[in-house]
Each structure stands twice: as structure tokens, then as C-alpha cells.
Design a protein around this motif. Structure first.
Motif, PDB file in Angstrom:
ATOM      1  N   THR A  11       0.848  -1.192   0.000  1.00 48.29           N
ATOM      2  CA  THR A  11       0.000   0.000   0.000  1.00 48.29           C
ATOM      3  C   THR A  11       0.881   1.237   0.000  1.00 48.29           C
ATOM      4  O   THR A  11       2.068   1.177   0.341  1.00 48.29           O
ATOM      5  N   LYS A  12       0.283   2.355  -0.362  1.00 43.56           N
ATOM      6  CA  LYS A  12       1.020   3.617  -0.315  1.00 43.56           C
ATOM      7  C   LYS A  12       1.416   3.938   1.123  1.00 43.56           C
ATOM      8  O   LYS A  12       2.497   4.465   1.368  1.00 43.56           O
ATOM      9  N   GLU A  13       0.581   3.576   2.066  1.00 42.35           N
ATOM     10  CA  GLU A  13       0.879   3.830   3.481  1.00 42.35           C
ATOM     11  C   GLU A  13       2.163   3.091   3.904  1.00 42.35           C
ATOM     12  O   GLU A  13       3.032   3.682   4.551  1.00 42.35           O
ATOM     13  N   ASP A  16       5.130   4.757   2.172  1.00 40.54           N
ATOM     14  CA  ASP A  16       5.468   6.025   2.824  1.00 40.54           C
ATOM     15  C   ASP A  16       6.184   5.804   4.154  1.00 40.54           C
ATOM     16  O   ASP A  16       7.113   6.543   4.491  1.00 40.54           O
ATOM     17  N   LYS A  17       5.789   4.802   4.906  1.00 40.67           N
ATOM     18  CA  LYS A  17       6.456   4.499   6.180  1.00 40.67           C
ATOM     19  C   LYS A  17       7.899   4.064   5.946  1.00 40.67           C
ATOM     20  O   LYS A  17       8.810   4.473   6.673  1.00 40.67           O
TER      21      LYS A  17
END
Length: 112
Positions: A11-13, A16-17
Motif C-alpha cells: 500500500t502507499k501507506e 510512505d512508512k
């Protein structure tokens, strides 16, 4: 992660993390990937077929998924992708067979 999944979905989440935890390294890795997969002596299609094969040897499910999609986008046929996977399979099996020389050497070194 869903209970019926072995690996979490990308996921993008999550992306990003990962970037937030090591931004300089993430940028360097991203740039490295762009350089590796651009057209050079090998076409982008050929590079993606190599990536599909290597992903199967390293057994990375994320890499298998992404590089299979990219290989298709770069013009690889399903037959070419499967053939690349068979090449990887032979190389992995061949390595196990070739390394039998180590076991034979050990067995021969032990005197009854």
C-alpha cells in the motif's frame, strides 16, 4: 493484514512508512532501480524477464507480482515469462545438484 494472507498487501501507506524511516536510502534505492531498468545494452523487456526469473529464485512474492506485470507492460508474452521462470528453476535446481560436490568431498574425507 487479512487473516487469509501470508504477506501484507503493498500500500502507499506502507511505502510512505518505509521512506520516512530511511529517506536517503529509499531515494538512493529508487534511483538505483531507475538506472538498472532503463534501456541500455539490454532492452527493458529483457531486464524485466531477468527480474521475473530472479524474483522466483529469491522467492520474493512482491517482486514476482510487480516484475511480472512490468514484463507484460514492456511487451513480454506469457510464454516468455514462463520460459524465464523455467530457466530460473533449472538454475536453482542445478545449483543444488552442483553443490553435491561439497557433500561428496566431506564424505570422502571421512575414513571409516
Amino acid at each position: 493484514m487479512k487473516s487469509n494472507q501470508l504477506y501484507p498487501e503493498t500500500t502507499k501507506e506502507i511505502y510512505d512508512k518505509r521512506v520516512a524511516l530511511a529517506p536517503e536510502m529509499a531515494e538512493a534505492f529508487h534511483n538505483f532501480g531507475k538506472a538498472v531498468f532503463k534501456v541500455g545494452a539490454l532492452s527493458e523487456k529483457t531486464k524485466q524477464l531477468i527480474a521475473v526469473a530472479v524474483a522466483h529464485v529469491t522467492q520474493c512474492p512482491y517482486c514476482i507480482s510487480s516484475h511480472t506485470k512490468l514484463a507484460l507492460r514492456k511487451g513480454a508474452s506469457k510464454e516468455e515469462i514462463m520460459e524465464a521462470i523455467w530457466v530460473a528453476s533449472e538454475m536453482r535446481a542445478g545449483a543444488a545438484y552442483a553443490h553435491a560436490a561439497l557433500a561428496i568431498d566431506e564424505m570422502e574425507s571421512i575414513k571409516p
